[in-house]
Scaffold this motif. Structure first.
Motif, short mmCIF file in Angstrom:
data_model
loop_
_atom_site.label_atom_id
_atom_site.label_comp_id
_atom_site.label_asym_id
_atom_site.label_seq_id
_atom_site.Cartn_x
_atom_site.Cartn_y
_atom_site.Cartn_z
N GLU A 16 -5.62 1.42 7.02
CA GLU A 16 -6.31 1.31 5.73
C GLU A 16 -6.17 -0.10 5.17
N ALA A 17 -5.02 -0.75 5.30
CA ALA A 17 -4.81 -2.11 4.78
C ALA A 17 -5.60 -3.13 5.57
N ASN A 18 -5.75 -2.94 6.89
CA ASN A 18 -6.46 -3.92 7.72
C ASN A 18 -7.97 -3.85 7.50
N THR A 19 -8.47 -2.71 7.18
CA THR A 19 -9.93 -2.55 7.02
C THR A 19 -10.40 -2.78 5.60
N GLU A 20 -9.51 -2.85 4.62
CA GLU A 20 -9.89 -3.01 3.22
C GLU A 20 -10.21 -4.48 2.97
N ALA A 21 -11.30 -4.74 2.27
CA ALA A 21 -11.72 -6.13 1.99
C ALA A 21 -10.89 -6.76 0.90
N ASN A 22 -10.72 -6.07 -0.17
CA ASN A 22 -9.95 -6.58 -1.31
C ASN A 22 -8.51 -6.18 -1.16
N VAL A 23 -7.79 -6.94 -0.41
CA VAL A 23 -6.37 -6.64 -0.17
C VAL A 23 -5.56 -7.84 -0.50
N LEU A 24 -4.30 -7.65 -0.64
CA LEU A 24 -3.38 -8.76 -0.87
C LEU A 24 -3.23 -9.57 0.40
N PRO A 25 -2.68 -10.77 0.28
CA PRO A 25 -2.48 -11.60 1.48
C PRO A 25 -1.60 -10.88 2.50
N LEU A 26 -1.69 -11.42 3.75
CA LEU A 26 -0.97 -10.78 4.85
C LEU A 26 0.53 -10.90 4.72
N ASP A 27 1.02 -11.88 3.90
CA ASP A 27 2.48 -12.00 3.77
C ASP A 27 3.01 -11.07 2.70
N TYR A 28 2.23 -10.11 2.27
CA TYR A 28 2.71 -9.08 1.35
C TYR A 28 2.83 -7.75 2.10
N LEU A 29 3.76 -7.04 1.70
CA LEU A 29 3.99 -5.72 2.34
C LEU A 29 4.01 -4.64 1.28
N HIS A 30 3.20 -3.65 1.50
CA HIS A 30 3.18 -2.53 0.58
C HIS A 30 4.47 -1.74 0.68
N CYS A 31 4.96 -1.33 -0.44
CA CYS A 31 6.17 -0.46 -0.47
C CYS A 31 5.73 0.90 -1.00
N TYR A 32 5.76 1.86 -0.17
CA TYR A 32 5.30 3.20 -0.55
C TYR A 32 6.47 4.05 -1.00
N ALA A 33 6.12 5.03 -1.81
CA ALA A 33 7.17 5.91 -2.36
C ALA A 33 7.58 6.96 -1.31
N PHE A 34 8.00 6.45 -0.18
CA PHE A 34 8.47 7.33 0.92
C PHE A 34 9.72 6.69 1.49
N GLU A 35 10.85 7.18 1.07
CA GLU A 35 12.10 6.49 1.40
C GLU A 35 12.59 6.78 2.82
N GLY A 36 12.23 7.88 3.34
CA GLY A 36 12.77 8.23 4.67
C GLY A 36 14.17 8.79 4.56
N THR A 37 14.80 8.93 5.68
CA THR A 37 16.14 9.54 5.73
C THR A 37 17.08 8.65 6.50
N GLY A 38 18.32 9.06 6.51
CA GLY A 38 19.29 8.34 7.33
C GLY A 38 20.37 7.67 6.54
#
Length: 744
Positions: free
Chosen positions: A705-727
């Protein structure tokens, strides 16, 4: 032609009617018999006639063999009479010629299987079927031949006879039987004879009774196998015979005296032997058996007969010689002589004697204590090192070696012993109440030969001193009723004392002087080691004073006298109308206590806890709603720079002001439905995270979804999603809040 061929037949019918006409007319016309007799003055006597019928057994029959003939007087030999055979074996074993009445046998017969056959014959008119003669019964007898040998019954034959029995004494009887005919001829007449067993035994030729023929001695031979023959036909030529064996056991008679294997014996015994120790054994032989061979041994009153005993071993029949008195190589004779007698147990007149010489052997003996066991006493308050008692042992040998003493510290380590003189002393404090008796083992060892050691048991009793104060015994809960009156009995107490003697203890009960003036209760000594608790006022209140404490002093009569002070708790109880304290022990005190306000306090406390729990629950629900809303708005707005950077140089090389004020945001799209197969954050926080494949699929979708979206932030930004994972058991370590947008 037809009439000519049947002339004989018609003639027979006519003749039959002519013969039977008187009978027919008598029956039909009912003519009296007497009248017929008058008409027929002469009657022809007719009937059966036959020769004796018999068949010899065991004859081979290849074709029907003639047996005999039956015929009627009415038979005119013109073929008009028909003979018919009925009964045992008719048609199968025997057949009859229907024209002549001759009887033949068809197969071999066995008399022992069936001795005779009962048959019936009938003669009828062949043309009319009318009986010519009444049915007659006859017997065909099977004649016997000597084809069975005798057989002995009741085998095997085993008999007994006492030895030395007189001639002619009955031993036993043998019986044989023969299946042949015993009523005719000699085929079954038997005679008996002895083939083996003479001259000791004989047999009666006809009866088979065996008797003693000469004197027999069991000690010579105790069993005989007598072979007896039985022969039929009175032993004549052609007789058959059989044999049997009769085992005759010769019973023993007590007719032999015991005999010693030798006339003199030599034995030895060490001087350290104790009384009752076995010196040796002798054996006398008796050729009799069983009880007849039992014997008893004794020592005759000769020589040193009182120094030893002898007894009889019932199993081996040996004479066991044992020591009756102690022997000493240094002080007494070194040899003893005794004479032993062996006699038959049931016939004392049958006996034998032997002489025994017994030698005393010198040995190096271990020390001997002067007493078999020692008893000592010591008081429980004895100091460490106190003397308890002494033991003494001596060397029985002439050398009189020096003795060393010791204690086997296996059960008690409270005592020690002086090795030179055997004096026992304490090495620990003693307590009679813990151990009344101490059992120790003292050893005595020769100083020059430590291998010779003797032991003795020493029992030490700890004597009691008055060192335990009396105490109350099994004091239960004590209750007093609210409506009690002064000097009313409340409870009876008693005391115990660990000291001795328990039966003579005398206890006294009292109160401290300082409590006598303002006491709520008093105690009265009964003089029998018990005391009564009495009320000292009228009425009590479970609300104002639910508990009272009574101090009691208990003293004993020991020297010195000891006492103890104990405090009794007396609970006030509402005893009800009956004024009985039995219901107090079943929750009365708890009920009174609850009535005094404790129930209200507990209720208020529980209510406060419930209110506090409700407030906490409401606050948690509110915080959860706020966080959920913020998280939904910022879930796709929070970014994190995935480069650590280079400090100030990095700041100069790249202007971040534009990022701070002109953040490029994606156009808000229609919210995609959340996948139900992704586990909740609560489940993930418990360490039960989603399946790895599902998590990988979720990240792949977001990356595409990030690669195909035209209006996206620069590539040196990383989205942080509300999914923490486990461990991570410690949770998130980030110091950033969800409400801020962080740009590096």
């Amino acid at each position: 032609m037809y009439i000519m061929r049947n002339i004989p037949t018609w003639f027979s019918i006519f003749l039959t009617h002519f013969i039977l006409w008187p009978y027919i007319s008598m029956n039909v016309l009912n003519i009296p018999t007497q009248e017929i007799k008058l008409v027929n003055h002469v009657r022809v006597k007719r009937g059966w006639s036959w020769e004796p019928l018999h068949v010899t057994e065991e004859q081979e029959v290849k074709q029907p063999m003639y047996v005999g003939q039956l015929k009627t007087d009415s038979d005119g030999h013109d073929g008009s009479i028909k003979y018919i055979l009925f009964g045992d074996g008719a048609g199968k074993i025997f057949v009859m010629n229907e024209y002549s009445g001759k009887i033949s046998v068809l197969k071999k017969l066995d008399r022992e299987e069936k001795p005779f056959y009962t048959l019936r014959a009938q003669a009828v008119n062949r043309f009319t079927g009318v009986p010519v003669e009444a049915e007659s019964e006859f017997v065909i007898k099977v004649l016997d031949i000597n084809d069975n040998e005798p057989k002995f019954i009741n085998e095997p034959y085993i008999a007994e006879v006492p030895e030395m029995s007189p001639k002619g004494k009955y031993v036993t009887q043998v019986i044989a039987t023969d299946k042949d005919d015993s009523t005719n001829g000699n085929n079954a007449r038997l005679v008996y004879s002895i083939l083996q067993g003479q001259p000791q035994f004989s047999i009666e030729i006809k009866s088979g009774i065996i008797r003693v023929a000469s004197q027999i001695d069991r000690e010579t031979k105790d069993q005989y196998d007598v072979i007896v023959q039985a022969k039929d036909m009175i032993g004549n030529a052609g007789a058959l015979s059989t044999i049997t064996t009769v085992i005759i056991n010769v019973l023993d008679v007590n007719d032999n005296a015991p005999k010693f294997q030798q006339k003199s014996y030599e034995m030895s015994i060490i001087e350290s032997a104790t009384v009752g120790e076995i010196v040796g054994a002798v054996l006398a032989d008796d050729i009799d058996i069983g009880k007849n061979a039992e014997m008893t041994y004794s020592i005759e009153e000769r020589g040193d007969y009182n120094m030893f005993n002898i007894s009889t071993d019932s199993l081996t029949q040996e004479g066991i010689i044992t020591l009756n008195k102690l022997v000493d190589f240094e002080s007494r004779s070194r040899r003893y002589n005794i004479q032993v007698r062996a006699e038959n147990k049931y016939k004392p007149e049958l006996f034998d004697t032997a002489t025994i010489r017994i030698y005393v052997v010198d040995v190096d003996e271990p020390p001997v204590f002067l007493e078999k066991e020692y008893f000592m006493k010591i008081t429980e308050n004895a100091t460490i090192g106190s003397y308890v008692g002494s033991v003494t042992a001596k060397d029985p040998d002439s050398t009189d070696a020096m003795i060393r003493y010791g204690i086997l510290h296996k059960y008690s380590r409270s005592f020690e012993i002086y090795p030179n003189n055997g004096s026992i002393f304490t090495i620990k404090s003693l307590d009679r109440e813990a151990d009344i008796w101490h059992n120790i083992t003292v050893t005595a060892t020769e100083a020059k030969n430590p291998a010779y050691v003797s032991n003795v048991r020493v029992y030490i009793r700890v004597m009691d001193v008055n060192d335990n104060a009396p105490q109350f015994q099994n004091v239960p809960d004590i209750y007093v009723c609210e409506k009690s009156r002064i000097q009313q009995h409340v409870h009876t107490v008693t005391a115990v004392d660990k000291d001795e003697p328990k039966l003579s203890h005398s206890f006294s009960f009292s109160q401290p002087p300082e409590e006598l003036s303002n006491a709520n209760f008093t105690i009265t000594d009964n003089g029998d080691n018990t005391a009564n608790i009495l009320t000292a006022q009228d009425g009590y209140s479970s609300r104002d004073d639910p508990l009272f404490y009574l101090t009691v002093i208990i003293s004993d009569n020991g020297t010195p006298s000891l006492s103890s002070t104990s405090t009794l708790t007396i609970k006030v109880c509402d005893c009800g109308i009956d004024n009985n304290t039995e219901s107090c022990g079943k929750g009365g005190f708890l009920f009174n206590f609850m009535n005094s306000g404790a129930l209200i306090a507990i209720s208020v406390f529980i209510l406060l806890i419930l209110v506090l729990a409700l407030l906490v629950h409401v606050r948690c629900q509110k915080n959860h709603t706020i966080l959920s809303e913020k998280g939904e708005d910022l879930k796709e707005n929070i970014v994190k720079y995935d480069d650590e950077g280079g400090g100030e140089e990095d700041t100069e090389a790249f202007d971040i002001t534009g990022l701070r004020h002109h953040t490029v945001m994606r156009e808000r799209k229609t919210k995609r439905p959340i996948r139900t197969d992704i586990q909740s954050m609560y489940r993930l926080s418990l360490g039960l995270g989603p399946d790895v494949a599902l998590f990988r699929e979720f990240l792949s979708e977001k990356l595409e979804e990030a690669n195909t979206e035209a209006n996206v932030l620069p590539l040196d930004y990383l989205h942080c999603y509300a999914f923490e994972g486990t461990g991570s058991s410690s949770g998130s370590l980030s110091s950033l809040s969800l409400s801020e947008t962080i740009v590096f």
